[in-house]
Design a protein around this motif. Structure first.
Motif, PDB file in Angstrom:
ATOM      1  N   ILE A 144       0.692  -1.298  -0.291  1.00  0.00           N
ATOM      2  CA  ILE A 144       0.029   0.343   0.062  1.00  0.00           C
ATOM      3  C   ILE A 144       1.020   1.170   0.130  1.00  0.00           C
ATOM      4  CG2 ILE A 144      -1.148   1.178   1.522  1.00  0.00           C
ATOM      5  CD1 ILE A 144      -2.986  -1.830   2.133  1.00  0.00           C
ATOM      6  N   ILE A 202      -7.934   1.887  -2.007  1.00  0.00           N
ATOM      7  CA  ILE A 202      -6.926   0.236  -1.531  1.00  0.00           C
ATOM      8  C   ILE A 202      -7.090   0.275  -0.595  1.00  0.00           C
ATOM      9  CG2 ILE A 202      -5.238  -1.214  -1.983  1.00  0.00           C
ATOM     10  CD1 ILE A 202      -5.472   0.954  -5.516  1.00  0.00           C
ATOM     11  N   GLU A 203      -6.083   1.264   0.462  1.00  0.00           N
ATOM     12  CA  GLU A 203      -5.914   0.952   1.394  1.00  0.00           C
ATOM     13  C   GLU A 203      -7.002   0.340   2.313  1.00  0.00           C
ATOM     14  OE1 GLU A 203      -3.708   3.648   3.099  1.00  0.00           O
ATOM     15  OE2 GLU A 203      -3.769   2.916   5.384  1.00  0.00           O
ATOM     16  N   SER A 237     -10.005  -0.539   1.588  1.00  0.00           N
ATOM     17  CA  SER A 237     -10.335  -2.024   1.128  1.00  0.00           C
ATOM     18  C   SER A 237      -9.804  -3.179   1.492  1.00  0.00           C
ATOM     19  CB  SER A 237     -10.959  -1.992  -0.774  1.00  0.00           C
ATOM     20  OG  SER A 237      -9.953  -2.398  -1.648  1.00  0.00           O
ATOM     21  N   ASP A 268      -7.257  -4.596  -0.505  1.00  0.00           N
ATOM     22  CA  ASP A 268      -6.693  -5.311  -1.931  1.00  0.00           C
ATOM     23  C   ASP A 268      -6.447  -4.494  -2.912  1.00  0.00           C
ATOM     24  OD1 ASP A 268      -6.927  -6.896  -3.471  1.00  0.00           O
ATOM     25  OD2 ASP A 268      -8.965  -8.256  -2.719  1.00  0.00           O
ATOM     26  N   ASP A 269      -5.854  -4.941  -3.355  1.00  0.00           N
ATOM     27  CA  ASP A 269      -5.933  -3.730  -4.766  1.00  0.00           C
ATOM     28  C   ASP A 269      -6.153  -4.342  -5.829  1.00  0.00           C
ATOM     29  OD1 ASP A 269      -3.590  -5.760  -4.494  1.00  0.00           O
ATOM     30  OD2 ASP A 269      -1.991  -4.736  -5.187  1.00  0.00           O
ATOM     31  N   LEU A 309      -7.711  -2.515  -8.736  1.00  0.00           N
ATOM     32  CA  LEU A 309      -6.668  -1.986  -9.827  1.00  0.00           C
ATOM     33  C   LEU A 309      -6.502  -2.816 -10.492  1.00  0.00           C
ATOM     34  CD1 LEU A 309      -4.198   0.266  -7.046  1.00  0.00           C
ATOM     35  CD2 LEU A 309      -6.394   0.547  -7.799  1.00  0.00           C
ATOM     36  N   ARG A 354      -4.495  -0.882 -13.459  1.00  0.00           N
ATOM     37  CA  ARG A 354      -3.504   0.278 -13.623  1.00  0.00           C
ATOM     38  C   ARG A 354      -2.548   0.115 -14.652  1.00  0.00           C
ATOM     39  NH1 ARG A 354      -1.362  -3.115  -8.295  1.00  0.00           N
ATOM     40  NH2 ARG A 354      -2.178  -4.425  -9.628  1.00  0.00           N
ATOM     41  N   TYR A 360      -3.337   5.026 -12.150  1.00  0.00           N
ATOM     42  CA  TYR A 360      -5.132   3.714 -12.387  1.00  0.00           C
ATOM     43  C   TYR A 360      -5.908   5.191 -13.322  1.00  0.00           C
ATOM     44  CZ  TYR A 360      -9.133   1.529 -11.311  1.00  0.00           C
ATOM     45  OH  TYR A 360     -10.465   0.428 -11.969  1.00  0.00           O
TER      46      TYR A 360
END
Lengths: 580, 377
Positions: free
Chosen positions: A363, A378-379, A381, A383-384, A387, A503, A512
Motif C-alpha cells: 500500500i 485500496i488501503e 479495502s 485489496d489492490d 486496480l 493500473r 490508474y
C-alpha cells in the motif's frame, strides 16, 4: 546480543532446582543410611567383641578347669598310712596328661606332704614337710579350689599355684605349679575377626597370656600400662566395647570378659581400622553412590534444563529474528508440549505479521504512485485487486478552470499555487464525499471516475450530483477569486460508457486510469463547457433520467467525433450561478 | 508468496530489536499484542545468553595431575644369617630342619629372601671363637649360635653389635650369656631348654630302672661350661636319693670307649650322661657303644634311644631350634634382640627304647612307661 542481560538466568534456577530436587533426597537417604549403618555396625561390633571375649574367657576357663579336673582326681581317696605306689602313678600320669603342670604335691589332711612329683626336680615320696600353714593348702581347705597369684619365674615365665581339696577332708589337698605359658596355645588360637587377638590380664593387670609370648615373658609392667588403661576404659563402659591403645600403641576396639573363679580378665581387641572397616566401606560406598547420584542428578538436571531452556532459547532467537523483521523465519520446535504450541503461535504471528507487513508495504508503494484517493481507497479495502484491468461501465468526469492559463501568466506564482491548492482541496473534498475516485490532477484540470475502481449504485446520478456539488463548491471559491481575476471560471463534462480501467505504468510510475470513448467524450464535453456549466452526454443523461432536471442542448460537434454529439446540461449549475 | 524483501529490494531493513518497535507501524491484532507481552514475560533475553555462555564454558574438566610416585627401586641386598655350628652339617641336619621351619614361619626361606653363611667347628669347640669372629667380619644381619653354651659364648665374644640368637640347654644367666631372661639386653637373645636342669631327673629315672643298685656312673664333659654345675646338682640328687656316683669324664670321642669300660669296672648300675652338646651330637656313637658294652644309659637327647640307646630325658631340641629360627626371622624383620625375651622351652621329653631294655634284660617300671612321651618298641 544485548549486554543488559539480567544476571540471574532460568538455566541456573532450573538447574539448581532440579539438581537439588534429586540430590537432597539422595543426601538425606545416604546420610541416614550412613548414620544408621554406623550405629548398627557399632552395636554389632559390641556384640561380636563381647561374644568373642566371652568365648575366649570360656576357652581359658576350660584350660584352667581341665587342670583342676585332673587335680581333682588325685584327691578323691582319703590318705592311709601306706598309700602304696598308686598315688605316685596317678601323679605321674597327671604330669603326662597336663603338660602345663610342672610339679604337683599331694598333702594329706594333716597338712603333711605325702608326695611330690616334678618334671625338673626330684620326686619325693612321704616328704613329710608341713604344708598346713601354706596359703595354698589353707585356701583350698576353706574354698575347695584355690588359685594363687601369678608369679614370674626368673622374672619371666608366668606361673600360678592351683590347689584343690578333696570332697572329704581326709583326701587332702593337691597343689600344682602351673606354667601359664601354656595358655599361649589357647590364646594364640583365638582370632578376633581377621587380625584381632585376645590376651589375659591378672587382677593387678599383669599380662598373663598374649599371642606374642614375648610380651608375657618380658613381664614388663611399665610396657603393659596401656593394657591396664584399656581395661579401665572398658570397665567404665560396662558391657560396651571401648576404643583404646594396645601395647604397640595401635588403636583398637576392645571388649572384656572375666574368667570365672579367677580374677583374670580376658580382653579381646580388634584394630580400629578392621573393626570399623565395614562402616568405612559402607561410608565409602555411600559416598561413591552419592557422588555418582549427584553426577547423574547433575547430568539429568542439565539435560532437563537444556530441554526446558533450549526451546526457550530457540523461541527467543526466533522472536528476535521476527522482531528484526525476518517474518519468513519459522521457529522449529517439536517438543510436543506447550513450547511447541507457543512456537506455533509465534509462527502464526510471524505469518500474520508478514502478511500485514506485505500489505502495508504494497500500500505504501501504491500510495507513492497512485493518486492518494485511489491509494486510500485500496488501503481501505485492503485489496489492490480492484486496480486490476477490466472493462466496466464508468462515468468519467472532467473538470477544469476557465481562464486559468491567462491568470497564471498574470498572477504571482505564490497566488497561482495557493489558488490551485484551494482548488484541489475543494475538488478532493467533493470527490471524496461522493465516493468517486479522483484519478489525477493535470494543471487546472482533474479527472474523476465513478464506478471504478470501486463500483457503486447508480453511478450516473452520483456523478451528476457530484458535478453539481463541484460546481457549487467551485462557484463559491470563484466568487472569492473574482478579486484576483474575474475571468476565472469552472466547467465540468461527464460521460458514461464502457471503458477499460486498470493500473498502467512503468517501473517507476503507476497510474490508474480509464480508456474508452466515454473518457474522451467527457474530456471533450468539459472543454466545451463554459463556466459553471455541467455538460452531460446522452448515456449519462438517460441514466439519470428524471431524477435531476436536464436541459438538452443543441448537438455539438466535438473534436474526434464525426457526428454532432447530443449534449445535456444540468440546470442547477447555471441556476446556482444565476442565483449568485 | 511475496515477501517484504522481494517487494523492497535494496531498502535497508530496520534493525528493530523489540516487537514494540514495529507494533505502532504495523497494526497488530489484539492477540499479537498479547503474544508480545507473553514473550516479554517469558523470554528474558539473558536467558539465551546465559545458556549460551554456559555451553561455551562447558563443563570444567577436572584433570587431576596424577603425580606418578615412582618409588626408587633400590636393589635390596638379601639379608645374611651367619650360622655357627659346633659340629658338621650332617650332625646338625635335624636341628637345621627345625631352624628352617622356624625361619619359614617368620616368612624367610634360604635363597629366596635370606642367605645363610655357615661355619662348622666339626666338633672342635676350641675353634668356635675364631669361627665366630670370622663370621662376624662378614656382612651379617643376624648371627645364629645354636647347639650349646660354647657356641653362644663364642658368638658373644665375637661381636657386640651383630644381633645373636643362641640356642642352649643351660641357664643363660648363670652362664653369663645374658643378664636377664625377660630383658636380655645387648645384642643377644635366644632359646634355652631345661636339659641341663633335668640331669638329676636322669639319675632318678636310672635308679628306677635299676632299683637294686646304689652306684651309678655319671658322664661329664669337662670342657663344657655347664659341667661343674651339673656335677654339683647330680651330687646333691645322689645324696638325697642315697646313691653313690662314679664320675667319668670324656671330652673327645676316643675317650668314650674307656668311659663305657669304666662303668663295668665300677660296677655301676648304669651310666647317666650329663647334658652336653658334644655327647648329644654323638648319640649314635654312644648308643652303639652302650649296646655293645651292655651298659644301660640315659642321655639328654631323643637321638640316643632312637639310635638304640636305652632312654633319654631332656628338652625338645626340635622346639628350641624352631624357636631359634622364629627369633632369627623376627630380628631380620627389624626387631631388636634386647626386646625379645629369652624363651625357655619348657617341654621335657622322656623317650624309652624297649628293644634296648630287653637286650639289657631290663624291665621298665610302669611309672616310667606311663610317663614316657614315646616308647620305642
Amino acid at each position: 546480543m544485548s549486554n543488559t542481560a539480567p544476571r540471574s538466568s532460568l538455566f541456573i534456577r532450573y538447574f539448581s532446582t532440579l539438581f537439588a530436587a534429586a540430590v537432597i533426597p539422595l543426601l538425606i537417604a545416604g546420610g541416614s543410611d550412613a548414620w544408621f549403618g554406623y550405629h548398627d555396625q557399632r552395636a554389632r561390633l559390641n556384640d561380636v567383641l563381647d561374644a568373642e571375649a566371652r568365648l575366649a574367657a570360656e576357652k581359658i576357663g576350660d584350660f584352667i578347669d581341665g587342670i583342676r579336673d585332673q587335680l581333682a582326681w588325685t584327691v578323691q581317696l582319703p590318705w592311709s598310712d601306706n598309700p602304696g605306689d598308686r598315688r605316685r602313678l596317678d601323679a605321674l600320669r597327671l604330669l603326662r596328661q597336663a603338660p602345663a603342670v610342672e610339679s604337683l604335691s599331694l598333702v594329706d589332711a594333716k597338712g603333711k606332704e605325702r608326695l611330690f612329683v616334678s618334671r625338673i626336680g626330684l620326686n619325693r615320696i612321704e616328704g613329710g614337710d608341713d604344708h598346713s600353714t601354706k596359703p595354698a593348702v589353707r585356701g583350698a581347705l576353706s574354698d575347695r579350689t584355690w588359685f594363687g597369684p601369678v608369679t614370674f619365674q626368673d622374672g619371666s615365665e608366668p606361673f600360678m599355684t592351683i590347689a584343690i581339696a578333696g570332697t572329704r577332708a581326709a583326701a587332702g589337698v593337691a597343689v600344682a605349679e602351673v606354667n601359664l605359658k601354656f595358655i599361649w596355645e589357647v590364646v594364640s588360637g583365638i582370632r578376633v575377626g581377621r587380625t584381632g587377638e585376645a590376651f589375659v590380664l591378672d587382677r593387678p593387670g599383669r599380662l598373663v597370656a598374649h599371642p606374642d609370648i614375648g610380651l608375657v615373658l618380658q613381664a614388663d609392667e611399665a610396657a603393659q600400662k596401656p593394657l591396664q588403661i584399656l581395661r579401665a576404659a572398658i570397665l567404665t563402659r560396662s558391657g560396651q566395647a571401648a576404643a583404646g591403645q594396645d601395647i604397640a600403641g595401635n588403636m583398637v576396639m576392645a571388649a572384656m570378659a572375666p574368667i570365672p573363679g579367677l580374677d583374670w580378665s580376658v580382653i579381646v581387641t580388634q584394630p580400629l581400622a578392621e573393626a570399623f572397616g565395614p562402616i568405612y566401606t559402607a561410608l565409602r560406598r555411600t559416598g561413591v553412590l552419592l557422588i555418582a547420584g549427584a553426577a547423574l542428578a547433575a547430568i539429568l538436571a542439565y539435560w532437563m534444563t537444556q530441554r526446558m531452556v533450549g526451546p526457550i532459547r530457540v523461541l527467543e532467537d526466533g522472536v528476535a529474528q521476527i522482531g528484526a523483521g525476518q517474518f519468513e523465519h519459522r521457529i522449529n520446535l517439536a517438543t510436543s508440549d506447550e513450547f511447541e504450541r507457543l512456537a506455533t503461535r509465534f509462527n502464526e504471528m510471524a505469518t500474520e505479521l508478514s502478511v500485514s507487513q506485505e500489505r502495508s508495504e504494497r500500500i505504501n508503494r501504491l500510495k507513492r504512485f497512485l493518486a492518494p484517493q485511489v491509494a486510500e481507497l485500496i488501503e481501505r479495502s485492503g485489496d489492490d485487486r480492484v486496480l486490476d484491468g477490466r472493462r466496466v461501465e464508468v462515468v468519467a468526469v472532467f473538470c477544469d478552470l476557465r481562464g486559468f492559463t491567462a491568470f497564471s501568466v498574470r498572477a504571482e506564482p505564490e497566488t497561482v499555487i495557493r489558488v490551485l491548492r484551494e482548488y484541489y482541496d475543494a475538488l478532493e473534498t467533493v470527490v471524496s464525499d461522493h465516493g468517486a475516485t479522483l484519478i489525477n490532477f493535470y494543471g487546472d484540470g482533474a479527472m474523476i471516475l465513478v464506478n471504478a475502481p470501486v463500483s457503486c449504485v447508480d453511478p450516473a446520478l452520483r456523478a451528476v450530483n457530484m458535478a453539481s456539488d463541484m460546481q457549487k463548491s467551485m462557484q463559491s471559491l470563484l466568487a472569492g477569486w473574482r478579486a484576483l481575476d474575474d475571468r476565472l471560471g469552472f466547467g465540468v463534462g461527464l460521460a458514461m460508457g464502457l471503458a477499460t480501467v486498470g493500473r498502467i505504468g512503468s517501473q517507476g510510475r503507476l497510474h490508474y486510469t480509464a480508456i474508452g470513448n466515454a473518457v474522451n467524450l467527457a474530456s471533450r464535453l468539459c472543454s466545451s463547457a463554459e463556466d459553471s456549466e455541467i455538460l452531460i452526454d446522452r448515456a449519462a443523461a438517460s441514466a439519470v433520467g428524471s431524477s435531476i432536471p436536464l436541459i438538452e442542448l443543441d448537438p455539438r460537434t466535438l473534436k474526434g467525433f464525426d457526428q454532432p454529439v447530443p449534449v445535456f446540461a444540468v440546470t442547477t449549475g447555471r441556476a446556482a450561478r444565476t442565483e449568485i | 508468496m511475496v515477501t517484504v524483501s522481494q517487494l523492497d529490494e535494496g531498502a535497508p531493513k530496520p534493525a528493530r530489536s523489540r516487537l514494540s518497535g514495529y507494533a505502532d507501524i504495523l497494526r497488530l491484532t489484539k492477540w499479537e499484542m498479547l503474544a508480545e507481552e507473553t514473550i516479554l514475560l517469558w523470554v528474558p533475553r539473558a536467558f539465551a545468553e546465559a545458556t549460551d555462555g554456559l555451553k561455551r564454558r562447558g563443563f570444567i574438566a577436572l584433570t587431576g595431575a596424577a603425580a606418578a610416585s615412582i618409588i626408587p627401586a633400590h636393589a635390596q641386598a638379601m639379608p645374611v644369617i651367619g650360622y655357627l655350628g659346633s659340629e658338621s652339617p650332617e650332625r646338625y641336619s635335624s636341628r637345621l630342619g627345625a631352624f628352617r621351619d622356624g625361619l619359614g614361619q617368620s616368612g624367610y626361606a634360604e635363597g629366596r629372601n635370606v642367605a645363610i653363611e655357615f661355619r662348622w667347628a666339626q666338633g672342635q669347640y676350641s675353634r668356635l671363637p675364631s669361627l665366630a669372629k670370622d663370621l662376624a667380619s662378614s656382612q651379617l644381619t643376624v648371627m645364629v649360635a645354636p647347639g650349646g653354651a660354647e657356641v653362644a659364648l663364642a658368638a658373644k665374644s665375637a661381636t657386640a653389635t651383630i644381633p645373636i640368637v643362641f640356642e642352649m640347654g643351660g641357664d643363660p644367666i648363670a652362664l653369663g650369656v645374658v643378664d636377664s631372661l625377660s630383658r636380655p639386653g645387648g645384642n643377644l637373645t635366644g632359646v634355652s631348654s631345661l636339659s641341663v636342669e633335668v640331669s638329676r631327673k636322669r639319675l632318678e629315672f636310672m635308679r628306677e630302672v635299676r632299683p637294686g643298685t646304689k652306684v651309678f656312673a655319671v658322664a661329664i664333659n669337662p670342657a663344657s661350661p655347664t659341667s661343674a654345675s651339673q656335677l654339683k646338682n647330680l651330687h646333691v640328687a645322689a645324696d638325697s636319693l642315697g646313691l653313690n656316683l662314679v664320675v667319668l669324664k670324656a671330652s673327645t670321642e676316643p675317650e668314650f670307649e674307656g668311659m663305657f669300660a669304666a662303668v663295668h669296672e665300677a660296677q655301676a648300675g648304669g651310666l647317666v650322661f650329663s647334658s652336653d652338646p658334644y655327647f648329644t651330637y654323638r648319640s649314635r656313637q654312644l648308643a652303639a657303644l652302650a649296646s655293645r658294652r651292655g651298659v644301660p644309659a640315659i642321655t639328654q637327647s631323643r637321638d640316643f634311644p632312637l639310635a638304640g640307646g636305652l632312654m633319654s630325658y631332656g628338652g625338645d631340641f626340635h622346639q628350641s631350634h624352631h624357636h631359634t629360627g622364629v627369633y632369627a626371622g623376627r630380628i631380620l624383620k627389624g626387631e631388636k634382640p634386647s626386646n625379645l625375651p629369652v624363651q625357655r622351652v619348657t617341654k621335657v621329653e622322656l623317650f624309652i627304647n624297649l628293644n634296648a631294655a630287653s637286650a639289657l634284660n631290663i624291665t621298665f617300671p610302669s611309672s616310667l612307661l606311663s610317663s614316657a612321651d614315646q616308647v620305642i618298641e
